[in-house]
Design a protein around this motif. Structure first.
Motif, PDB file in Angstrom:
ATOM      1  N   LYS A 138       0.809  -1.221   0.000  1.00  0.00           N
ATOM      2  CA  LYS A 138       0.000   0.000   0.000  1.00  0.00           C
ATOM      3  C   LYS A 138       0.844   1.275   0.000  1.00  0.00           C
ATOM      4  O   LYS A 138       0.530   2.230  -0.737  1.00  0.00           O
ATOM      5  N   PRO A 139       1.954   1.340   0.754  1.00  0.00           N
ATOM      6  CA  PRO A 139       2.754   2.580   0.743  1.00  0.00           C
ATOM      7  C   PRO A 139       3.395   2.901  -0.602  1.00  0.00           C
ATOM      8  O   PRO A 139       3.874   4.021  -0.803  1.00  0.00           O
ATOM      9  N   MET A 140       3.419   1.938  -1.530  1.00  0.00           N
ATOM     10  CA  MET A 140       3.946   2.214  -2.864  1.00  0.00           C
ATOM     11  C   MET A 140       3.032   3.160  -3.634  1.00  0.00           C
ATOM     12  O   MET A 140       3.475   3.860  -4.559  1.00  0.00           O
ATOM     13  N   TYR A 141       1.752   3.187  -3.245  1.00  0.00           N
ATOM     14  CA  TYR A 141       0.772   3.958  -3.995  1.00  0.00           C
ATOM     15  C   TYR A 141       0.150   5.099  -3.197  1.00  0.00           C
ATOM     16  O   TYR A 141      -0.209   6.135  -3.769  1.00  0.00           O
ATOM     17  N   VAL A 142      -0.015   4.902  -1.898  1.00  0.00           N
ATOM     18  CA  VAL A 142      -0.558   5.941  -1.020  1.00  0.00           C
ATOM     19  C   VAL A 142       0.227   5.920   0.284  1.00  0.00           C
ATOM     20  O   VAL A 142       0.347   4.861   0.911  1.00  0.00           O
ATOM     21  N   ALA A 143       0.744   7.059   0.684  1.00  0.00           N
ATOM     22  CA  ALA A 143       1.508   7.127   1.930  1.00  0.00           C
ATOM     23  C   ALA A 143       0.589   6.852   3.120  1.00  0.00           C
ATOM     24  O   ALA A 143      -0.578   7.269   3.130  1.00  0.00           O
TER      25      ALA A 143
END
Length: 242
Positions: A138-143
């Motif tokens: 998930k952090p790859m797309y939304v912090a």
């Protein structure tokens, strides 16, 4: 009586000054007769952020999160339609815009997202669950909203390049595309595999060249995202937009 008239005159002068200051802060909204400032926009103004089109009116703005054309498939910004950044970030963006016009007079920067309240960050984070994105990715797309995105500090910008008619150039993927096809770090492989064309990569390079020259850094997994400083620096200098 003369003393009263003088005091009234001074009062009117002060009133005019206040109105002029308020009109400058709100910019085109006053000229367009917009009487109610959106709540999210009030947050931006209160924290000293500036409307990028006040700094450079030639920059185009189409906030994707004020539409349904995003991965959430819904409008999460409501009445917010203007792009705000920290003043130094807006100045850098104006420099990038000037560079673009000097090299390609027919092209313009088109902003998809700018400063973003942390309250919206939580909505985007939760929306990834519907995309079946594993928690670890998930952090790859939304912090993670607990630590925040540079957008939440007014120090990141999502954008593309548009032609004279305002149509975005072909970058090989849409905005908010999840996958290697959108990764700048994977462009060479995608090009070799025929999944990206030379023109699509060249269009991305037009954007990158002016943004990096103006002081922004490239995001390795989103061709549209650029940071003005590290998240640690942004947090210390500006604090998060709630």
């Amino acid at each position: 009586m003369n003393w009263i008239k003088e005091r009234v005159g001074q009062g009117k002068t002060r009133l005019v000054v206040l109105l002029v200051g308020w009109c400058w802060a709100l910019g085109p909204m006053v000229a367009w007769g917009q009487t109610k400032v959106p709540e999210l926009e009030q947050k931006m103004i209160a924290r000293g952020l500036v409307d990028v089109q006040r700094v450079d009116p030639s920059i185009l703005v189409e906030l994707k999160y004020s539409t349904t054309d995003n991965f959430v498939k819904k409008d999460v910004y409501g009445d917010l339609t203007r792009a705000y950044l920290q003043p130094e970030m807006a100045d850098r963006l104006a420099r990038a815009s000037k560079l673009l016009k000097s090299k390609h007079p027919q092209l313009r920067l088109l902003v998809y997202d700018a400063a973003r309240p942390n309250s919206v960050q939580y909505q985007l984070w939760d929306a990834l669950d519907a995309q079946n994105i594993p928690e670890s990715r998930k952090p790859m797309y939304v912090a993670n909203p607990k630590t925040g995105s540079n957008h939440n500090f007014g120090c990141a910008i999502d954008l593309t390049v548009a032609d004279a008619a305002g149509k975005s150039l072909d970058m090989g993927t849409s905005y908010d595309y999840f996958g290697p096809l959108a990764y700048p770090r994977s462009e060479a492989d995608m090009l070799r595999q025929g999944k990206l064309s030379k023109q699509q990569v060249a269009n991305r390079q037009i954007l990158r060249s002016v943004m990096t020259a103006a002081g922004f850094t490239v995001n390795t997994t989103e061709w549209w995202h650029f940071d003005g400083m590290s998240k640690k620096q942004a947090r210390a200098k500006y604090g998060m937009i709630p």
